[in-house]
Design an enzyme around this catalytic site. Structure first.
Site, mmCIF file in Angstrom:
data_model
loop_
_atom_site.group_PDB
_atom_site.id
_atom_site.type_symbol
_atom_site.label_atom_id
_atom_site.label_comp_id
_atom_site.label_asym_id
_atom_site.label_seq_id
_atom_site.Cartn_x
_atom_site.Cartn_y
_atom_site.Cartn_z
ATOM 1 C CE1 TYR A 138 -3.297 -2.683 -0.056
ATOM 2 C CE2 TYR A 138 -4.051 -2.016 2.098
ATOM 3 C CZ TYR A 138 -4.186 -2.800 0.978
ATOM 4 O OH TYR A 138 -5.210 -3.710 0.909
ATOM 5 C CE LYS A 188 0.371 -17.623 -2.323
ATOM 6 N NZ LYS A 188 -0.534 -18.784 -2.270
ATOM 7 C CG ASP A 220 -3.170 -19.948 -0.379
ATOM 8 O OD1 ASP A 220 -2.438 -19.812 0.620
ATOM 9 O OD2 ASP A 220 -2.843 -20.639 -1.355
ATOM 10 C CG ASP A 244 -7.600 -3.984 3.439
ATOM 11 O OD1 ASP A 244 -8.656 -3.905 4.094
ATOM 12 O OD2 ASP A 244 -7.354 -3.262 2.459
ATOM 13 C CG ASP A 248 -13.045 -5.826 5.493
ATOM 14 O OD1 ASP A 248 -12.670 -5.253 6.529
ATOM 15 O OD2 ASP A 248 -13.512 -5.227 4.516
#
Ligand code: NAD
Length: 353
Positions: A138, A188, A220, A244, A248
């Site tokens: 980001y 990851k 994942d 992020d 959620d």
């Protein structure tokens, strides 16, 4: 303690108003707290032309904690990016160096039916997602959209330094010590070098916390496990972009966006506390928004910035007893419950307090 209060846009002023009433009630009981309002987001753009004006910056920097409602709305969506309300949010997080985002996902027994998952999968859920907030793809440079070989190409940079990983890791390990002493680090590493470093640093750091169990999961798989068996987790720690998405997802396990608080902390326990939901323009001004996520954010503020566990627990207990008594705002309403508005819900929490 001095608190900078930022009601923001949409339902922000309504829900923050209720949290402020709760804090005022605690002040009447001896809590040492001063509160001062300032502008952030769309309301700040309207008044000053900037989403994070200098006066707000000054107050936020001086304060010991910031209590925020939410920012944004359709009115400001077509402004140039630097003037959008969301820039104000990114700006204050960066300015105050709020690198750690803590999001508890708790399913209250009375609300287990609100989740889209089976009640037995989520009933009693109590997990904490710790997301790094000021680094990663980001903020990484270089970034942009440019023309290469006759076509447009978009690119971003995923980057973490060792020190950034260590400081968010410490927040997770310390938080786990106050809970069930388990940290699951999500990365990851099979594809991304950045997260190979993340995993290596977490393993090194874990040596300083022998009383906390560290495990690792690929992002994942973590996304699957969160809906398959979410109660296996205690504290989950991860980078900005994975966090992020996963935070959620975790919030939706509870089925009630209007219930979930969050904290963003720097390394001195100064923090910004806000509900995870947005400014809900669709219901703004109607007096029907659920103020509990904001009231619970104020409780997190008492716990993390004030170090006042007793007052925090008192507020959380008041919220629990109001839910147990059957009061519900529209977002969490179920057959048989009494539907109330924002103010009535605030009144009930005050009475329970
Ligand atoms: P939202 O969270 O505002 O609303 C999603 C849905 O949940 C809506 O139907 C809304 O009515 C409902 N809802 C949200 N909070 C509620 C509450 N307390 N009580 C009852 N119902 C509630 O998300 P959105 O609609 O995608 O975004 C609206 C605006 O908020 C956008 O401008 C967005 O950029 C902004 N936003 C701000 C923040 C923030 O300030 N941290 C976070 C997310 C979105």
């Amino acid at each position: 303690m001095k608190v900078c209060v930022l009601p923001g846009d949409g339902i922000g002023p309504e829900i923050v108003g209720e949290a402020v009433r709760v804090l005022e009630a605690l002040r009447a009981d001896g809590l040492k707290i001063e509160m001062e309002n300032a502008l952030l987001g769309g309301c700040a753009v309207d008044a000053t032309g900037e989403p994070y004006p200098a006066a707000t910056q000054k107050l936020a920097r001086e304060a010991d904690a910031v209590l925020l409602g939410a920012v944004g709305g359709p009115k400001w969506d077509s402004l140039p990016r630097p003037q959008r309300p969301e820039r104000g949010l990114l700006g204050i997080r960066k300015d105050l160096n709020l690198f750690a985002n803590l999001r508890p996902a708790v399913v209250y027994p009375e609300l287990a039916g609100a989740s889209t998952l089976k009640p037995e999968v989520v009933a009693g859920l109590d997990i904490l997602i710790v997301r790094e907030l000021t680094g990663d793809i980001y903020f990484g440079e270089p970034r942009g959209i440019e023309e290469r070989n006759g076509e447009r190409v978009g690119f971003n940079t995923m980057i973490y330094s060792e020190s950034e990983i260590v400081r968010i890791g410490r927040v997770a390990f310390e938080a786990a010590r106050k809970r069930n002493r388990r940290v699951c680090s999500v990365d990851k590493m099979n594809v991304l070098e950045t997260t190979q470093l993340w995993r290596d640093v977490m393993i090194e750091l874990a040596k300083e916390y022998p009383d906390v169990e560290l495990s690792h999961m690929l992002v994942d798989n973590a996304a699957m496990q969160l809906v398959k068996a979410p109660k296996q987790f205690d504290v989950v720690v991860t980078g900005n972009i994975f966090g992020d998405i996963l935070s959620d997802e975790a919030s939706m396990l509870t089925g009630s966006i209007g219930m979930l608080p969050s904290a963003s902390l720097d390394d001195s326990n100064k923090g910004m506390f806000e509900p995870i939901h947005g400014s809900a323009p669709d219901i703004a001004g109607k007096g029907v928004a659920n103020p509990l996520a904001t009231i619970l954010s104020a409780a997190m503020m008492l716990r993390y910035s004030f170090g006042d566990e007793q007052s925090a627990a008192r507020v959380e207990q008041a919220v629990r007893s109001v839910l147990a008594s059957g009061l519900r705002t529209g977002d969490i309403w179920q057959e048989g419950a009494k539907r109330v508005g924002t103010r009535e819900m605030g009144d009930a929490v005050l009475a329970a307090l």
